[in-house]
Design a protein around this motif. Sequence first.
Motif, PDB file in Angstrom:
ATOM      1  N   ALA A  72      10.300 -11.824   2.885  1.00 41.16           N
ATOM      2  CA  ALA A  72      10.671 -10.476   2.462  1.00 41.16           C
ATOM      3  C   ALA A  72      11.168  -9.711   3.689  1.00 41.16           C
ATOM      4  O   ALA A  72      10.541  -9.759   4.740  1.00 41.16           O
ATOM      5  N   VAL A  73      12.290  -9.048   3.526  1.00 39.54           N
ATOM      6  CA  VAL A  73      12.864  -8.302   4.644  1.00 39.54           C
ATOM      7  C   VAL A  73      13.143  -6.865   4.222  1.00 39.54           C
ATOM      8  O   VAL A  73      13.993  -6.624   3.367  1.00 39.54           O
ATOM      9  N   GLY A  74      12.405  -5.937   4.805  1.00 35.97           N
ATOM     10  CA  GLY A  74      12.652  -4.512   4.567  1.00 35.97           C
ATOM     11  C   GLY A  74      12.598  -4.116   3.109  1.00 35.97           C
ATOM     12  O   GLY A  74      13.291  -3.199   2.665  1.00 35.97           O
ATOM     13  N   LEU A  75      11.743  -4.801   2.342  1.00 35.18           N
ATOM     14  CA  LEU A  75      11.667  -4.579   0.900  1.00 35.18           C
ATOM     15  C   LEU A  75      11.169  -3.161   0.589  1.00 35.18           C
ATOM     16  O   LEU A  75      10.131  -2.725   1.097  1.00 35.18           O
ATOM     17  N   THR A  76      11.923  -2.445  -0.228  1.00 38.03           N
ATOM     18  CA  THR A  76      11.570  -1.066  -0.570  1.00 38.03           C
ATOM     19  C   THR A  76      11.803  -0.855  -2.057  1.00 38.03           C
ATOM     20  O   THR A  76      12.795  -1.330  -2.600  1.00 38.03           O
ATOM     21  N   LYS A  77      10.832  -0.169  -2.717  1.00 33.87           N
ATOM     22  CA  LYS A  77      11.044   0.202  -4.111  1.00 33.87           C
ATOM     23  C   LYS A  77      10.624   1.648  -4.308  1.00 33.87           C
ATOM     24  O   LYS A  77       9.490   2.027  -4.047  1.00 33.87           O
ATOM     25  N   ALA A  93       6.862   3.105  -3.909  1.00 38.41           N
ATOM     26  CA  ALA A  93       5.833   2.124  -4.276  1.00 38.41           C
ATOM     27  C   ALA A  93       5.720   1.038  -3.218  1.00 38.41           C
ATOM     28  O   ALA A  93       4.639   0.579  -2.887  1.00 38.41           O
ATOM     29  N   VAL A  94       6.848   0.622  -2.696  1.00 42.61           N
ATOM     30  CA  VAL A  94       6.873  -0.389  -1.638  1.00 42.61           C
ATOM     31  C   VAL A  94       7.792   0.146  -0.547  1.00 42.61           C
ATOM     32  O   VAL A  94       8.898   0.586  -0.831  1.00 42.61           O
ATOM     33  N   ASP A  95       7.275   0.125   0.693  1.00 40.53           N
ATOM     34  CA  ASP A  95       7.949   0.853   1.759  1.00 40.53           C
ATOM     35  C   ASP A  95       8.301  -0.076   2.921  1.00 40.53           C
ATOM     36  O   ASP A  95       7.442  -0.423   3.722  1.00 40.53           O
ATOM     37  N   ASN A  96       9.537  -0.494   2.977  1.00 41.37           N
ATOM     38  CA  ASN A  96      10.051  -1.260   4.113  1.00 41.37           C
ATOM     39  C   ASN A  96       9.118  -2.423   4.480  1.00 41.37           C
ATOM     40  O   ASN A  96       8.705  -2.570   5.611  1.00 41.37           O
ATOM     41  N   LEU A  97       8.837  -3.235   3.497  1.00 44.32           N
ATOM     42  CA  LEU A  97       7.848  -4.304   3.646  1.00 44.32           C
ATOM     43  C   LEU A  97       8.536  -5.600   4.087  1.00 44.32           C
ATOM     44  O   LEU A  97       9.486  -6.051   3.461  1.00 44.32           O
ATOM     45  N   SER A  98       8.057  -6.161   5.185  1.00 43.22           N
ATOM     46  CA  SER A  98       8.586  -7.451   5.650  1.00 43.22           C
ATOM     47  C   SER A  98       7.431  -8.401   5.904  1.00 43.22           C
ATOM     48  O   SER A  98       6.459  -8.035   6.559  1.00 43.22           O
ATOM     49  N   THR A 136      -1.672 -18.149   0.735  1.00 41.57           N
ATOM     50  CA  THR A 136      -1.544 -16.860   1.393  1.00 41.57           C
ATOM     51  C   THR A 136      -2.056 -15.784   0.448  1.00 41.57           C
ATOM     52  O   THR A 136      -1.584 -15.686  -0.693  1.00 41.57           O
ATOM     53  N   GLY A 137      -3.017 -15.013   0.920  1.00 42.70           N
ATOM     54  CA  GLY A 137      -3.544 -13.924   0.117  1.00 42.70           C
ATOM     55  C   GLY A 137      -2.676 -12.696   0.300  1.00 42.70           C
ATOM     56  O   GLY A 137      -2.247 -12.383   1.408  1.00 42.70           O
ATOM     57  N   PHE A 138      -2.415 -12.008  -0.818  1.00 39.93           N
ATOM     58  CA  PHE A 138      -1.615 -10.787  -0.764  1.00 39.93           C
ATOM     59  C   PHE A 138      -2.582  -9.685  -1.148  1.00 39.93           C
ATOM     60  O   PHE A 138      -2.931  -9.515  -2.308  1.00 39.93           O
ATOM     61  N   LEU A 139      -3.040  -8.953  -0.138  1.00 44.68           N
ATOM     62  CA  LEU A 139      -4.223  -8.127  -0.305  1.00 44.68           C
ATOM     63  C   LEU A 139      -3.881  -6.652  -0.199  1.00 44.68           C
ATOM     64  O   LEU A 139      -3.097  -6.243   0.667  1.00 44.68           O
ATOM     65  N   GLY A 140      -4.486  -5.866  -1.048  1.00 45.75           N
ATOM     66  CA  GLY A 140      -4.292  -4.428  -0.976  1.00 45.75           C
ATOM     67  C   GLY A 140      -5.074  -3.787  -2.087  1.00 45.75           C
ATOM     68  O   GLY A 140      -5.355  -4.432  -3.098  1.00 45.75           O
ATOM     69  N   PRO A 141      -5.449  -2.511  -1.931  1.00 44.42           N
ATOM     70  CA  PRO A 141      -6.172  -1.841  -3.010  1.00 44.42           C
ATOM     71  C   PRO A 141      -5.277  -1.690  -4.242  1.00 44.42           C
ATOM     72  O   PRO A 141      -4.066  -1.883  -4.156  1.00 44.42           O
ATOM     73  N   THR A 147       5.871  -5.723  -5.712  1.00 46.05           N
ATOM     74  CA  THR A 147       6.475  -6.657  -4.771  1.00 46.05           C
ATOM     75  C   THR A 147       6.696  -8.013  -5.430  1.00 46.05           C
ATOM     76  O   THR A 147       7.763  -8.613  -5.290  1.00 46.05           O
ATOM     77  N   MET A 148       5.688  -8.468  -6.184  1.00 48.65           N
ATOM     78  CA  MET A 148       5.828  -9.774  -6.826  1.00 48.65           C
ATOM     79  C   MET A 148       6.958  -9.765  -7.856  1.00 48.65           C
ATOM     80  O   MET A 148       7.699 -10.734  -7.990  1.00 48.65           O
ATOM     81  N   ARG A 149       7.086  -8.648  -8.593  1.00 44.83           N
ATOM     82  CA  ARG A 149       8.185  -8.575  -9.564  1.00 44.83           C
ATOM     83  C   ARG A 149       9.533  -8.586  -8.850  1.00 44.83           C
ATOM     84  O   ARG A 149      10.498  -9.159  -9.350  1.00 44.83           O
ATOM     85  N   MET A 150       9.582  -7.989  -7.660  1.00 46.79           N
ATOM     86  CA  MET A 150      10.846  -8.008  -6.916  1.00 46.79           C
ATOM     87  C   MET A 150      11.149  -9.415  -6.403  1.00 46.79           C
ATOM     88  O   MET A 150      12.302  -9.836  -6.363  1.00 46.79           O
TER      89      MET A 150
END
Lengths: 306, 253
Positions: free
Chosen positions: A4-9, A16-21, A30-35, A43-46
């Motif tokens: 993922a490069v600079g993913l933003t929604k 909802a998603v802010d410049n995620l790489s 790989t665990g994808f962790l967050g409250p 992110t997964m839908r993207m």
Amino acid sequence: MIEAVGLTKRYGKTVAVDNLSFTVQPGRVTGFLGPNGAGKSTTMRMILGLDRPSAGQVLIGGKPYAQLDRPLRTVGALLDAKWVHPNRSARAHLQWLAKSNGLPDRRVDEVLDMVGLTKVAKRRAGGFSLGMSQRLGIAGALLGDPKVLLFDEPVNGLDPEGILWIRKFMQGLATEGRTVLVSSHLLSEMALTAQDLVVIGRGKLISQSSTTEFVERSTENTVRVRSPHADKLGAMLIDKGFTVREDSDGSLTVSGALSDEIGDIAAGSGVVLHELSPQRGSLEQAFMQLTGDSVEYHAELAETGK
Amino acid sequence: MTLLAVERIKLFSTRSPWWCMLLALGLTVGLTAIIAANWDGSPMPVMGAVFTHTFGLYVIMVMAALAVTTEYRFGTIKSTFQAAPDRTSPMIAKAVVVVLLSALVGLAASFGSWGLSWLLADDTSQLALSSGNDWRHVAGVGLVFGAGALLALGIGALVRQTAGAVSIILVFALVLENVVGLIPNIGDDIQNWMPFLVAQKFILGDPDPSGIPDGAGPPAIGELSPWGSFAYFAGIALAIYIISLVVVKRRDA
């Protein structure tokens, strides 16, 4: 591999998603962790091309999802176990999925067998328990024998047996060399399942590292000391530069020191110790601290921005 | 081709399409049977056998709308788009399957009604399919059902909710198109261009006058010829369907 490069929604003004790489490596879980509400599902839908990123992109093995040929053969996903027509049989559900990517009918029976649903394959999926629905969802994800697998909160609401089964299953998939990304809001669960962790809060990346590294870095190690001469010992430890907190029962909680050091100091000055026990901070606490920080950070940013 | 098979499996592996098709057939043929059995005094014209096709049309449009909205309701649309990320190809495959099926149901309903009228009507001297007009009255029902299904698919994909899509279709066809004629001065002119009424002109319009007593035929609707009327109805259906394709492609699933 997922990249993922600079993913933003953005939804209107909310981000909802802010410049995620981040990257997800093959051969590991790989665990994808967050409250809750951190942006994991978005992110997964993207990643799957279901939601369009406002900026940035995700590549799967170097290609965006939409450019994959017969994508179920490359990426399998279980985002929501209830995404099944309730009046359609489990078998029919898998059949149309298989057909859509040119997979043989025999593959449907294989995956049903893999998840242990062969006996109920003809029953309508709406009557399935949550555990059975999860298994059906996993069967759907495995249909195309994909190299990349995504699971969104797969253990939510499952009983311990179901949780153990899914955990083993995902680890097995990773051992076969597949890329496995599993989202969760429970660090304790991920600590048991995942080798790597991508941690996000409020849509931003907090850390990407191995699970052990993350746990060591983020948990506070303290030592609990009980002594009839707690005052004297406490003063000495503070002199040495450690942080000492006195608890209500008169025991001391020392942070920054190893239990060995405290024992040496106590012996050196003849202080009697009744208890000297290293404490490991809870994973949940550490996780909340970390993601809590990201919230504060967010607020500060907004203020300085004005 | 495989996507056509996929949509076929989807449609036939749940029960509601079967119920809708049976209901569409039963309503149309059953009501015609009542009409035919009570047709006294004059020979029954071909059109008399297909008056009831509108009931079947509404039911078949509900089936078509459901084919899309249930995918949104139960989240299977996400799996569909995961399997075919261009989104347009599965939606077109769905349209091909649903439109063909609806057209077949339309033909079954109209020829069924006509056949039953032959058996039940007292005087069948005018019931033979002897002219192009006669064939249009009966076989045209298949075309109207197909076009109606396409329209319903488009509405379903735009609205994404069963209740919303079905209400729009039924309220428009059964209420709005009739109420609009009550508007003073311009009401009639607007009504002449209402799609469902225009579609009826394709089925019932310009009948062979020999079989009908003076002044007893259906009111003439609109200004288009029967085939022009069908082109108008099908054109509206296609336009809405294409808009839905564009929207589905751009929208988050």
